[in-house]
Design an enzyme around this catalytic site. Structure first.
Site, PDB file in Angstrom:
ATOM      1  CE  LYS A 170       3.951  29.329  25.259  1.00 24.22           C
ATOM      2  NZ  LYS A 170       3.088  28.409  24.547  1.00 24.22           N
ATOM      3  CE  LYS A 239      11.212  27.655  28.729  1.00 17.86           C
ATOM      4  NZ  LYS A 239      11.541  27.714  27.319  1.00 17.86           N
TER       5      LYS A 239
HETATM    6  P1  NAD Z   1      14.694  22.225  21.571  1.00 16.37           P
HETATM    7  O1  NAD Z   1      15.557  22.050  22.784  1.00 16.37           O
HETATM    8  O2  NAD Z   1      14.238  21.038  20.809  1.00 16.37           O
HETATM    9  O3  NAD Z   1      15.446  23.207  20.528  1.00 16.37           O
HETATM   10  C1  NAD Z   1      16.212  24.307  20.896  1.00 16.37           C
HETATM   11  C2  NAD Z   1      17.415  24.345  19.962  1.00 16.37           C
HETATM   12  O4  NAD Z   1      18.168  25.532  20.205  1.00 16.37           O
HETATM   13  C3  NAD Z   1      18.380  23.169  20.165  1.00 16.37           C
HETATM   14  O5  NAD Z   1      18.558  22.480  18.944  1.00 16.37           O
HETATM   15  C4  NAD Z   1      19.688  23.823  20.649  1.00 16.37           C
HETATM   16  O6  NAD Z   1      20.867  23.170  20.185  1.00 16.37           O
HETATM   17  C5  NAD Z   1      19.550  25.208  20.061  1.00 16.37           C
HETATM   18  N1  NAD Z   1      20.340  26.224  20.752  1.00 16.37           N
HETATM   19  C6  NAD Z   1      20.496  26.396  22.082  1.00 16.37           C
HETATM   20  N2  NAD Z   1      21.258  27.489  22.333  1.00 16.37           N
HETATM   21  C7  NAD Z   1      21.581  28.005  21.109  1.00 16.37           C
HETATM   22  C8  NAD Z   1      22.334  29.131  20.695  1.00 16.37           C
HETATM   23  N3  NAD Z   1      22.920  29.958  21.587  1.00 16.37           N
HETATM   24  N4  NAD Z   1      22.461  29.351  19.368  1.00 16.37           N
HETATM   25  C9  NAD Z   1      21.878  28.554  18.453  1.00 16.37           C
HETATM   26  N5  NAD Z   1      21.146  27.464  18.788  1.00 16.37           N
HETATM   27  C10 NAD Z   1      20.995  27.207  20.099  1.00 16.37           C
HETATM   28  O7  NAD Z   1      13.456  23.097  22.074  1.00 16.37           O
HETATM   29  P2  NAD Z   1      12.034  23.241  21.330  1.00 16.37           P
HETATM   30  O8  NAD Z   1      11.099  22.201  21.842  1.00 16.37           O
HETATM   31  O9  NAD Z   1      12.281  23.401  19.877  1.00 16.37           O
HETATM   32  O10 NAD Z   1      11.523  24.633  21.955  1.00 16.37           O
HETATM   33  C11 NAD Z   1      12.031  25.877  21.508  1.00 16.37           C
HETATM   34  C12 NAD Z   1      11.255  26.967  22.232  1.00 16.37           C
HETATM   35  O11 NAD Z   1       9.862  26.867  21.922  1.00 16.37           O
HETATM   36  C13 NAD Z   1      11.376  26.850  23.774  1.00 16.37           C
HETATM   37  O12 NAD Z   1      11.494  28.148  24.305  1.00 16.37           O
HETATM   38  C14 NAD Z   1      10.063  26.180  24.179  1.00 16.37           C
HETATM   39  O13 NAD Z   1       9.660  26.518  25.496  1.00 16.37           O
HETATM   40  C15 NAD Z   1       9.113  26.762  23.130  1.00 16.37           C
HETATM   41  N6  NAD Z   1       7.930  25.917  22.872  1.00 16.37           N
HETATM   42  C16 NAD Z   1       8.072  24.572  22.719  1.00 16.37           C
HETATM   43  C17 NAD Z   1       6.930  23.793  22.478  1.00 16.37           C
HETATM   44  C18 NAD Z   1       7.044  22.290  22.322  1.00 16.37           C
HETATM   45  O14 NAD Z   1       5.996  21.612  22.394  1.00 16.37           O
HETATM   46  N7  NAD Z   1       8.228  21.745  22.066  1.00 16.37           N
HETATM   47  C19 NAD Z   1       5.673  24.391  22.391  1.00 16.37           C
HETATM   48  C20 NAD Z   1       5.577  25.773  22.522  1.00 16.37           C
HETATM   49  C21 NAD Z   1       6.715  26.538  22.764  1.00 16.37           C
END
Ligand code: NAD
Length: 291
Positions: A170, A239
């Site tokens: 990734k 990031k």
């Molecule tokens: P987001 O910030 O919307 O969601 C993350 C969630 O995790 C939040 O709701 C937060 O409250 C929760 N959280 C944080 N710490 C926690 C803990 N200790 N226990 C339980 N819950 C906890 O982020 P996202 O956009 O959903 O992305 C999630 C992952 O996917 C990231 O690593 C991101 O890099 C990856 N990603 C995102 C995308 C995108 O387009 N959004 C695409 C590919 C990959």
């Protein structure tokens, strides 16, 4: 047993709804009480405490913001190592750090559990539609066990090696994408200096060996038409490239171009806010100076 989904943000929400749509029971948890309430209102069963979810599920899917949150969920006093029944399988879809993933996978294995790293692409829309792509690291037997859940969430799955390989893949993929965007910007400058039309010239390049995912997909869909609405933000791309840069700094190998690309993305924070579309990097006039 329901699948446990830990982290119900943009991606986790879509994954939970895709699992439900495909007939899998789901129990979710998020650190934010507001998010837990919002997801409960959408029909996702919610555990109010992390240990309650962990002890009710034999497969746990993580969708967390970063490696520190993954570590907290696995090693914390309310976490997997403290509360999981023997033989629990953790599937980490977070874009995380390969070294942390390998360390946590070893600790889980020593405690009789298993782990796959399965970072995703496709954005929130892909998570909701169940059309994400996953690059997966881990043991083949664990992958076979996870497959019904992975198939409900993704259209394409590639097993790229042992534990940590998914996160390596990734980071390298996003570094290459980021490099191609920076190079596209420079190529556009050359084409415009020659008095030619960028899209017409790229229709030639895309028939040749200079093409890339960026020139074939990003340029027509989000850049040349001025849409800049890919659904993937500057903040998330920065990031991912920052994680690649940290990893590169730990290595004793020559990576001059990759390091220059990482520097340009880091500098872009001065001119392009986190919420902007990541393709906007091509609009910077002096990316080396973040302007
Ligand atoms: P987001 O910030 O919307 O969601 C993350 C969630 O995790 C939040 O709701 C937060 O409250 C929760 N959280 C944080 N710490 C926690 C803990 N200790 N226990 C339980 N819950 C906890 O982020 P996202 O956009 O959903 O992305 C999630 C992952 O996917 C990231 O690593 C991101 O890099 C990856 N990603 C995102 C995308 C995108 O387009 N959004 C695409 C590919 C990959």
């Amino acid at each position: 047993m329901p699948a446990g989904l830990i982290g119900l943000g943009n991606m986790g929400r879509g994954m939970a709804l895709s699992l439900l749509r495909n007939g899998h029971a789901v129990l979710g948890f998020d650190l934010s009480a507001e998010t837990r309430a919002a997801r409960a209102a959408e029909g996702i069963a919610i555990a109010d405490e992390l240990p309650a979810l962990i002890s009710a599920c034999d497969i746990l899917i993580l969708s967390l913001p970063h490696a520190a949150a993954v570590r907290a969920v696995i090693e914390g006093s309310a976490g997997v190592l403290a509360h999981a029944a023997p033989g629990t399988l953790v599937i980490d879809t977070t874009t995380s750090e390969p070294a942390v993933t390998r360390e946590l996978a070893c600790k889980l294995r020593a405690a009789g559990h298993a782990m796959l790293d399965a970072p995703v692409s496709g954005g929130p829309r892909g998570a909701l539609a169940g059309t994400m792509t996953m690059v997966i690291g881990g043991e083949a037997a664990d992958l076979a066990r996870a497959m019904p859940l992975l198939e409900a969430m993704s259209a394409k799955r590639v097993h790229v090696g042992p534990g940590g390989a998914g996160h390596v893949t990734k980071l390298v993929n996003n570094l290459l994408c980021g490099a191609n965007l920076v190079l596209l910007r420079e190529a556009m400058g050359l084409i415009e200096e020659a008095g030619l039309d960028v899209q017409t010239v790229f229709s030639g390049i895309n028939a040749g060996s200079g093409r890339s995912g960026v020139s074939e997909v990003n340029l027509p869909n989000w850049i040349a038409n001025g849409a800049f609405n890919s659904g993937f933000s500057m903040g998330l791309m920065r990031k991912d490239i920052r994680l690649a840069a940290q990893w590169m700094d730990e290595l004793d190998i020559a990576l001059p171009l990759a390091k220059a690309v990482a520097g340009i993305w880091a500098k872009s924070a001065e001119a392009l806010p986190d919420a902007e579309d990541f393709n906007r990097i091509v609009t910077l006039r002096n990316p080396e100076r973040g302007a």
